[in-house]
Design a protein around this motif. Structure first.
Motif, mmCIF file in Angstrom:
data_model
loop_
_atom_site.group_PDB
_atom_site.id
_atom_site.type_symbol
_atom_site.label_atom_id
_atom_site.label_comp_id
_atom_site.label_asym_id
_atom_site.label_seq_id
_atom_site.Cartn_x
_atom_site.Cartn_y
_atom_site.Cartn_z
ATOM 1 N N ARG A 345 19.038 72.369 10.319
ATOM 2 C CA ARG A 345 19.631 72.959 11.524
ATOM 3 C C ARG A 345 18.802 74.132 12.025
ATOM 4 O O ARG A 345 18.555 74.271 13.233
ATOM 5 C CB ARG A 345 21.056 73.418 11.197
ATOM 6 N N SER A 346 18.333 74.954 11.092
ATOM 7 C CA SER A 346 17.507 76.105 11.481
ATOM 8 C C SER A 346 16.217 75.656 12.138
ATOM 9 O O SER A 346 15.796 76.226 13.158
ATOM 10 C CB SER A 346 17.202 76.959 10.242
ATOM 11 N N LEU A 347 15.579 74.619 11.588
ATOM 12 C CA LEU A 347 14.332 74.117 12.166
ATOM 13 C C LEU A 347 14.564 73.552 13.568
ATOM 14 O O LEU A 347 13.758 73.782 14.479
ATOM 15 C CB LEU A 347 13.740 73.032 11.261
ATOM 16 N N ALA A 421 27.356 66.771 7.676
ATOM 17 C CA ALA A 421 28.536 66.809 8.537
ATOM 18 C C ALA A 421 29.013 68.244 8.753
ATOM 19 O O ALA A 421 29.359 68.649 9.870
ATOM 20 C CB ALA A 421 29.659 65.965 7.912
ATOM 21 N N GLU A 422 29.023 69.016 7.689
ATOM 22 C CA GLU A 422 29.431 70.419 7.809
ATOM 23 C C GLU A 422 28.465 71.196 8.695
ATOM 24 O O GLU A 422 28.876 72.034 9.508
ATOM 25 C CB GLU A 422 29.497 71.040 6.415
ATOM 26 N N GLU A 428 28.141 72.477 16.360
ATOM 27 C CA GLU A 428 28.987 72.173 17.510
ATOM 28 C C GLU A 428 29.915 73.332 17.845
ATOM 29 O O GLU A 428 30.140 73.650 19.018
ATOM 30 C CB GLU A 428 29.798 70.906 17.223
ATOM 31 N N GLU A 429 30.450 73.970 16.803
ATOM 32 C CA GLU A 429 31.316 75.122 17.052
ATOM 33 C C GLU A 429 30.541 76.266 17.696
ATOM 34 O O GLU A 429 31.036 76.925 18.617
ATOM 35 C CB GLU A 429 31.932 75.588 15.727
ATOM 36 N N ALA A 430 29.318 76.488 17.234
ATOM 37 C CA ALA A 430 28.496 77.543 17.827
ATOM 38 C C ALA A 430 28.164 77.221 19.274
ATOM 39 O O ALA A 430 28.210 78.091 20.148
ATOM 40 C CB ALA A 430 27.218 77.726 17.019
ATOM 41 N N GLU A 431 27.846 75.941 19.544
ATOM 42 C CA GLU A 431 27.535 75.532 20.909
ATOM 43 C C GLU A 431 28.761 75.649 21.805
ATOM 44 O O GLU A 431 28.675 76.082 22.956
ATOM 45 C CB GLU A 431 27.023 74.079 20.891
ATOM 46 N N SER A 432 29.930 75.276 21.254
ATOM 47 C CA SER A 432 31.171 75.392 22.016
ATOM 48 C C SER A 432 31.496 76.847 22.333
ATOM 49 O O SER A 432 31.927 77.183 23.432
ATOM 50 C CB SER A 432 32.321 74.749 21.228
#
Length: 448
Positions: A345-347, A421-422, A428-432
């Protein structure tokens, strides 16, 4: 019989390899600078003697041809295109110039203004790049050294724990045999022998647990160290060497083209020689030159890889679930699966940001009203982000190496899927959250 070869510590061997790499790179930079100096001196002196005829030109080229030139290895290219090193083309220029010693050359101004003068500041710039990049090599080598040091520490702990476990097993076996033979002796009762046997059996079990845990930790560190070494040789070292070369080969190609094109204005004999120089200059390729350098210096192409070294004739050379080792392996699988998801995710985020910054930098640099200080700040941000991406890639590679080793004993797919998945939910929560904050901000603006 000769005594067996003395074992060298991993850290000591690694330091020797790193020292040799630094020395070889410094020698290469010095050779490149010597080549630039040769071209510059040749062009400057040639511009002086261009006005002279005959023997003066032959004397000049003969002096440069006295230098030793290493033969280029015969490499077969897949596409069939013939390539040359800069040194080969340079030697061709000298040889063709020697053949044209009796021809009158009238290109003094071109030699001086377009080759000799630009080479001096460029050589200084190349030395500055060398001074700036060598500390980065030290950082990369220290990172690899720290990983290997951690592996060495894990090996030391494993050796200690396995030795204790081995001694406990031997002692327990001896007492068990005495019990079976009912060999109590004169001064030892059966009950005391039973107590002593139970004591050493308990101690054996404790040390076995510690030994398995230490062995597993050692194997995981080996996997991480090998992954880090592969990354260092295939990516970090290659990129640094490419940055160290800079645009030297493009510059040399440009200088040789200038020289060749200038000679085309001379006699028919000179024209033939000049066309050969220009044609050979087109064959200069940084990758080919690098391939030759790698062939002559295999220290840059042979990554250090480590293998498990058993202690006390330990017959187990892989991860083990014995003595509560399975629980430890499950924890490790979950830990490194989470690490992979986190680094992935960081990359993804950092590469997206890096791409945006690089596009912005190219746009600002192309614009006429670009600010120098703003461009420098962007360069610093881009370098910092590249370093973050590089370290994330190393962390991910090491974690994947551990997971690959754990895959033989643990169902890592479940942990990988769960961690992925986590990670997606968190993203997604951060984007939301960002989207909602942007909507609230926009609503406030319209409300005003």
């Amino acid at each position: 019989m000769q005594p067996p070869p003395r074992k060298v510590k991993h850290t000591t061997a690694l330091k020797n390899i790193h020292s040799e790499q630094v020395s070889k790179l410094q020698n290469k930079v010095q050779q490149d600078c010597d080549l630039l100096d040769d071209i510059r001196n040749f062009s400057r002196q040639r511009s002086i003697i261009e006005k002279e005829y005959g023997q003066a030109l032959l004397k000049l080229t003969a002096g440069f041809l006295k230098r030793e030139f290493q033969a280029t290895p015969d490499f077969q290219n897949e596409d069939g295109v013939e390539l040359k090193t800069a040194l080969e083309v340079w030697r061709l220029i000298l040889e063709e110039t020697e053949k044209l010693g009796k021809a009158r050359l009238q290109v003094a101004d071109i030699m001086q203004e377009q080759i000799a003068e630009p080479l001096k500041p460029y050589r200084m710039a190349k030395q500055h790049i060398h001074k700036r990049l060598m500390p980065q090599l030290n950082v990369l080598q220290n990172e690899v050294g720290q990983t290997v040091l951690e592996m060495a520490k894990a090996q030391k702990e494993y050796n200690v724990d396995e030795a204790l476990a081995h001694d406990a097993r031997v002692k327990s076996e001896e007492l068990t045999q005495k019990m079976n033979k009912r060999s109590t002796g004169i001064f030892q009762s059966k009950s005391s022998l039973q107590k002593q046997c139970a004591k050493f059996t308990s101690r054996r079990d404790i040390y076995n647990v510690k030994s398995v845990a230490a062995r597993n930790e050692y194997l995981l560190h080996i996997a991480a160290a090998n992954a880090h070494q592969s990354r260092y040789y295939k990516t970090d070292l290659t990129q640094l060497m490419k940055a160290l070369d800079g645009d030297m080969y493009e510059r040399i190609l440009e200088y040789f083209h200038t020289m060749g094109n200038a000679l085309l204005d001379v006699s028919s004999m000179e024209k033939s020689a000049s066309e050969s120089i220009a044609k050979q200059a087109d064959m200069i390729c940084r990758d080919f030159d690098q391939q030759v350098f790698m062939y002559r210096n295999p220290v840059f192409t042979q990554p250090v890889q480590y293998v498990f070294q058993p202690c006390q004739n330990d017959e187990c050379n892989t991860l083990s679930k014995e003595h509560n080792g399975g629980h430890q392996l499950d924890k490790e699988a979950r830990k490194w699966a989470t690490k992979i998801a986190k680094e992935t995710r960081s990359l993804r985020q950092n590469k997206r940001t890096l791409q945006a910054l690089e596009n912005q930098y190219r746009g600002d640099r192309a614009s006429d009203g670009s600010n120098t200080s703003e461009l420098q700040e962007l360069e610093i941000k881009i370098d910092e982000l590249r370093e973050i991406v590089r370290k994330s890639e190393i962390g991910k590679a090491k974690a994947e190496a551990r997971i690959e080793l754990l895959r033989k004993r643990v169902n890592v797919e479940e942990w990988l899927a769960s961690a992925q998945a986590e990670s997606l939910r968190a993203e997604e929560e951060a984007e939301s959250l960002r989207s909602s904050q942007g909507s609230v901000f926009t609503g406030r603006i319209h409300g005003q």
